[in-house]
Enzyme design. Structure first.
Site, mmCIF file in Angstrom:
data_model
loop_
_atom_site.group_PDB
_atom_site.id
_atom_site.type_symbol
_atom_site.label_atom_id
_atom_site.label_comp_id
_atom_site.label_asym_id
_atom_site.label_seq_id
_atom_site.Cartn_x
_atom_site.Cartn_y
_atom_site.Cartn_z
ATOM 1 N N SER A 64 0.836 -1.204 0.000
ATOM 2 C CA SER A 64 0.000 0.000 0.000
ATOM 3 C C SER A 64 0.868 1.250 0.000
ATOM 4 C CB SER A 64 -0.904 0.026 1.233
ATOM 5 O OG SER A 64 -1.792 -1.063 1.211
HETATM 6 N N1 SAH Z 1 -0.880 -4.860 4.266
HETATM 7 C C1 SAH Z 1 -0.186 -4.885 2.982
HETATM 8 C C2 SAH Z 1 -1.161 -4.644 1.870
HETATM 9 C C3 SAH Z 1 -1.190 -5.789 0.950
HETATM 10 S S1 SAH Z 1 -2.349 -5.664 -0.374
HETATM 11 C C4 SAH Z 1 0.938 -3.867 2.979
HETATM 12 O O1 SAH Z 1 1.432 -3.494 4.004
HETATM 13 O O2 SAH Z 1 1.395 -3.468 1.952
HETATM 14 C C5 SAH Z 1 -3.682 -6.661 0.228
HETATM 15 C C6 SAH Z 1 -3.347 -8.077 0.580
HETATM 16 O O3 SAH Z 1 -4.575 -8.715 0.945
HETATM 17 C C7 SAH Z 1 -2.761 -8.922 -0.559
HETATM 18 O O4 SAH Z 1 -1.559 -9.489 -0.128
HETATM 19 C C8 SAH Z 1 -3.829 -9.989 -0.800
HETATM 20 O O5 SAH Z 1 -3.308 -11.237 -1.203
HETATM 21 C C9 SAH Z 1 -4.521 -10.059 0.557
HETATM 22 N N2 SAH Z 1 -5.865 -10.618 0.548
HETATM 23 C C10 SAH Z 1 -6.814 -10.518 -0.404
HETATM 24 N N3 SAH Z 1 -7.928 -11.174 -0.031
HETATM 25 C C11 SAH Z 1 -7.685 -11.722 1.202
HETATM 26 C C12 SAH Z 1 -8.432 -12.512 2.120
HETATM 27 N N4 SAH Z 1 -9.685 -12.917 1.868
HETATM 28 N N5 SAH Z 1 -7.845 -12.863 3.288
HETATM 29 C C13 SAH Z 1 -6.590 -12.468 3.597
HETATM 30 N N6 SAH Z 1 -5.830 -11.728 2.758
HETATM 31 C C14 SAH Z 1 -6.362 -11.347 1.584
#
Ligand code: SAH
Length: 229
Positions: free
Chosen positions: A78
């Site tokens: 993000s």
């Molecule tokens: N917190 C991260 C953001 C990652 S983007 C950061 O610090 O950058 C969002 C993440 O959510 C992705 O890795 C994706 O694989 C995950 N995601 C999507 N659907 C999900 C679900 N149902 N349960 C857990 N994780 C999920």
């Protein structure tokens, strides 16, 4: 799977420290004021969370610009402002139990750990889960409980949570997460299925009642159902 960290020289470290300070200044001008959040961003080496295939030029240009970036498996780290904003809105106090949905590369997880929270974080993609499980302790962030699973279901075994942070775009507020929030607890979740989402802040006032605030438009990758091997 590569567990190699980027090779960073001493000079690079100084350079990145300067770049992080500038990022903190940008975040302040955008309205972030919680000193613990700004401190965490000033000290966490965001460039180590990038895909290890990232070129040096990409690292130097983007690691500390206020942008989302690819982290593999079609996911993104993000934008720093979004990480800072969600964290600030949760008003995290030391020792609080925080559930993160969407571990991704673990950068937000590291920010929560730097706030002295007890962090539980769920990731649905095995590749990212495996990578981050190795990366975080390698960077000295040992405290988080990382779970490979479906964030829609939360983590009933460890509930209730003081705070819940959803870091992917949810089409609706999952009922399991509402149930696993402590009374008096807060959840932040980007809601919507289009290109952009509304950031929603919920405070659980009784077992069945919530105060809801919307806090502007953001852009996230979608929260997808079920685990993906
Ligand atoms: N917190 C991260 C953001 C990652 S983007 C950061 O610090 O950058 C969002 C993440 O959510 C992705 O890795 C994706 O694989 C995950 N995601 C999507 N659907 C999900 C679900 N149902 N349960 C857990 N994780 C999920």
């Amino acid at each position: 799977m590569s567990t190699m960290l980027h090779t960073v020289s001493k000079e690079d470290n100084y350079l990145f420290e300067g770049k992080r300070k500038r990022l903190v200044e940008i975040l302040k001008t955008k309205g972030i004021s919680n000193l613990k959040v700004l401190d965490a961003i000033a000290k966490i080496p965001r460039h180590w969370f990038f895909e290890s295939s990232a070129s040096r030029t990409a690292l130097l240009e983007h690691a500390y610009s206020d942008k989302a970036m690819p982290i593999g498996a079609g996911q993104t780290i993000s934008q720093p402002y979004t990480v800072a904003f969600q964290t600030e809105m949760l008003n995290i106090q030391p020792g609080e139990k925080v559930l993160e949905i969407g571990t991704g590369c673990g950068y937000q997880t590291a920010v929560l750990l730097a706030m002295d929270a007890k962090v539980f974080s769920i990731e649905r993609q095995k590749l990212l889960y495996d990578k981050t499980k190795i990366l975080l302790p390698n960077l000295g962030y040992n405290g988080a409980r990382l779970i490979f699973g479906d964030g829609y279901k939360g983590l009933p075994r460890h509930a209730p949570f003081d705070k819940i942070i959803v870091t992917a775009a949810a089409p609706y507020i999952p009922n399991d997460l509402l149930e696993q929030l402590k009374i008096g607890g807060t959840m932040i979740i980007p809601l919507g299925e289009g290109e952009t989402q509304e950031m929603v802040l919920l405070k659980k006032t009784t077992a069945t009642q919530f105060d809801k605030k919307t806090l502007g438009t953001f852009r996230f990758v979608p929260l997808l159902p079920d685990k993906a091997g």
